[in-house]
Scaffold this active site. Structure first.
Site, PDB file in Angstrom:
ATOM      1  N   LYS A 138      -0.955  -4.250  -3.223  1.00  0.00           N
ATOM      2  CA  LYS A 138      -2.240  -3.616  -2.927  1.00  0.00           C
ATOM      3  C   LYS A 138      -2.261  -2.223  -3.540  1.00  0.00           C
ATOM      4  O   LYS A 138      -1.654  -1.292  -3.025  1.00  0.00           O
ATOM      5  CB  LYS A 138      -2.485  -3.519  -1.432  1.00  0.00           C
ATOM      6  CG  LYS A 138      -3.849  -2.920  -1.150  1.00  0.00           C
ATOM      7  CD  LYS A 138      -4.100  -2.737   0.322  1.00  0.00           C
ATOM      8  CE  LYS A 138      -5.431  -2.041   0.506  1.00  0.00           C
ATOM      9  NZ  LYS A 138      -5.457  -0.698  -0.113  1.00  0.00           N
TER      10      LYS A 138
ATOM     11  N   ASP B  80      10.093   4.782 -10.476  1.00  0.00           N
ATOM     12  CA  ASP B  80       9.735   5.429 -11.743  1.00  0.00           C
ATOM     13  C   ASP B  80      10.680   6.578 -12.089  1.00  0.00           C
ATOM     14  O   ASP B  80      11.042   6.780 -13.248  1.00  0.00           O
ATOM     15  CB  ASP B  80       8.301   5.946 -11.688  1.00  0.00           C
ATOM     16  CG  ASP B  80       7.281   4.870 -12.024  1.00  0.00           C
ATOM     17  OD1 ASP B  80       7.671   3.700 -12.158  1.00  0.00           O
ATOM     18  OD2 ASP B  80       6.078   5.201 -12.147  1.00  0.00           O
TER      19      ASP B  80
ATOM     20  N   SER C 167       0.806  -1.199   0.000  1.00  0.00           N
ATOM     21  CA  SER C 167       0.000   0.000   0.000  1.00  0.00           C
ATOM     22  C   SER C 167       0.852   1.269   0.000  1.00  0.00           C
ATOM     23  O   SER C 167       1.485   1.588  -0.995  1.00  0.00           O
ATOM     24  CB  SER C 167      -0.952  -0.044   1.191  1.00  0.00           C
ATOM     25  OG  SER C 167      -2.134   0.652   0.899  1.00  0.00           O
TER      26      SER C 167
END
Length: 515
Positions: free
Chosen positions: A338, A324, A313
């Protein structure tokens, strides 16, 4: 491993509750009111209610029947939506503030007993002499065998200054230990740190809570005070089950360029189509920016982020954003997966109960959905030099019944090579019994040692087991260090959503098993 064996020998930090993003309650109410009600099904519900009242073997309480009906309706949606009664809602609010009433231990299950993962420093359990590796066999007069972890957790919690007696089985002791403990309010320190060796530091976040960003800023300041010429930093998110969204944004913002997109969300409501930036208004109250005091060098210090199956999460938001932007090397094992947003909405009339409802999916800055996939590390490293221990047996989001699909990647999951599941599970469980509990950040922390090697440019012992193959979305990611990801990619962002500070809508909501 097949999901049927995921619970064998499992040390779990509990049900992963996830990330919350505030949305307007009245927007949901208006949407519900606009849809026609299924009158035939509602009549059937009333008929069944009346049948239970008239024909059931014992009198049934009206309020209990209706509450259970609501609870079942919400729980049927997905693993993370739930109805919260007064007690559960109160505990949820307390946990996000970094406090709860209990004993002060992190727990899991082993062979049907409660296993002490770690006592929280200066807690009632710590002062009573509870040690990592202890097995709890009785809670007062109640045997632990037969209880679920959640049931045991509820028994250990209670009102302040009330007592509970734990029967402990400890390795090396001939007889069980009987230890009475008085429950107290526990304040959890969610951030830990230390200088591992000259030039290299370790920063651990155990859970994302409301004080996490402030606590992290203080820890980083202390690191730089001790080591002004920091050469490398290890951000440890292993077994971090998530927590509040502003915490994840603030932690990411400490290391990313100013105003970078950290995470995006998308759902049915217009307000759920949002992007969240590395800006003060997304992680701190007006007039307070704990990150403003941090040295500028922090933005460029080489980093390794440690993750494992227990990283979920909010911790996946941080790892995904840093991956990224190629700001850090992600190391460890594939995360929980999740990628859904839960909104906690207080219910009228007294607003002491709430519904925790999945209202959106979230995406990394490049538009990758983590849902039922997780973050695949750049460098796969097992927990120990001889294997990944119990991590291979732990549940992931994809193993949960009724989990949401990954909407940006429809290809099936590719799992590790199949082996004799029962034999492998038994072998791992037997090996773990001989191994002393791992303390993250200690000299015996194998993954931390490999992270330091990575920062120094030394050889790293990588995992012998191949990771689950990344999706086509991941394979096509060609973002360079200098390129900023497209904030709208894969997320259909319509507008920004500033965080709402109203008291009845909580920015979630991670419930960890700390008692």
């Amino acid at each position: 491993m097949g999901s049927k064996l995921k619970n064998i020998g499992l040390i779990s930090l509990g049900v992963i509750a996830g990330i919350g993003a505030s949305i307007q309650f009245d927007a949901i109410a208006q949407k519900s009111a606009a849809a026609p009600l299924p009158l035939e099904e509602l009549r059937q519900l009333a008929d069944v209610f009346g049948l239970i009242k008239s024909d059931y073997v014992e009198p049934a309480d009206d309020k209990k029947l209706l509450t259970e009906a609501i609870s079942g309706m919400v729980a049927s949606l997905d693993p993370h939506s739930a109805y919260l009664d007064k007690k559960a809602y109160k505990e949820l609010r307390e946990s996000t503030q970094g406090k709860f009433v209990g004993l002060g231990i992190e727990v899991g299950m082993e062979d049907g007993y409660i296993k002490i993962i770690s006592p929280i420093e200066d807690s009632p359990a710590y002062r009573a002499g509870i040690k990592a590796g202890d097995l709890v066999t009785r809670l007062d007069a109640t045997p632990v065998k037969g209880l679920t972890l959640e049931q045991a957790v509820k028994r250990m919690r209670g009102e302040p200054n009330t007592k509970i007696t734990l029967t402990i089985s400890r390795k090396g002791e001939d007889k069980p230990l009987i230890i009475p403990i008085t429950r107290q309010e526990i304040r959890v320190q969610s951030v830990k740190s230390k200088v591992v060796e000259p030039g290299y530091a370790w920063l651990r976040i155990t859970q994302f809570q409301e004080p996490t960003v402030d606590d992290m800023a203080k820890k980083i300041a202390a690191i730089y005070a001790q080591e002004p010429n920091l050469k490398g930093l290890v951000l440890d998110l292993r077994n971090d089950p998530g927590g509040v969204l502003p915490g994840a944004i603030g932690v990411s913002a400490a290391f990313l360029p100013k105003d970078s997109v950290v995470v995006t969300t998308n759902g049915q409501l217009p307000s759920s189509k949002a992007s969240f930036y590395a800006k003060r208004e997304y992680y701190a109250n007006p007039g307070n920016d704990p990150l403003a005091r941090l040295p500028e060098a922090l933005k460029k210090v080489p980093m390794v982020v440690l993750v494992n199956t227990g990283s979920a999460s909010a911790s996946e938001i941080v790892a995904g954003a840093l991956q990224d932007y190629k700001r850090a090397t992600i190391m460890g094992t594939q995360t929980f997966g999740k990628g859904s947003v839960q909104s906690v909405i207080a219910l009228p009339p007294d607003r002491n109960t709430a519904v925790k409802l999945t209202t959106a999916r979230y995406y990394t800055p490049n538009g990758r959905s983590i849902q039922a996939r997780g973050i695949v590390p750049d460098v796969m490293v097992d927990e120990y030099s001889d294997g990944d221990g119990l991590n291979g047996l732990r549940l992931r989001e994809a193993d949960l019944t009724k989990h949401l699909s990954n909407d940006t990647d429809k290809s099936p999951e590719v799992t590790a090579p199949k082996v004799d599941e029962l034999e492998e599970a038994q072998r791992i469980a037997a090996a773990e019994k001989k191994r002393k509990p791992l303390e993250y950040g200690s000299k015996d922390d194998f993954q931390l040692a490999q992270a330091i090697n990575q920062l120094k440019g030394l050889p790293v012992q990588v995992s012998k087991v191949k990771p689950e193959i990344r999706s086509e979305t991941d394979k096509d990611d060609k973002t360079s260090k200098d390129d900023k990801p497209d904030p709208a990619a894969g997320a259909m962002i319509k507008k920004d959503l500033k965080l709402d500070d109203k008291k009845d809508k909580k920015q979630d909501d991670m419930k960890g098993d700390k008692e």
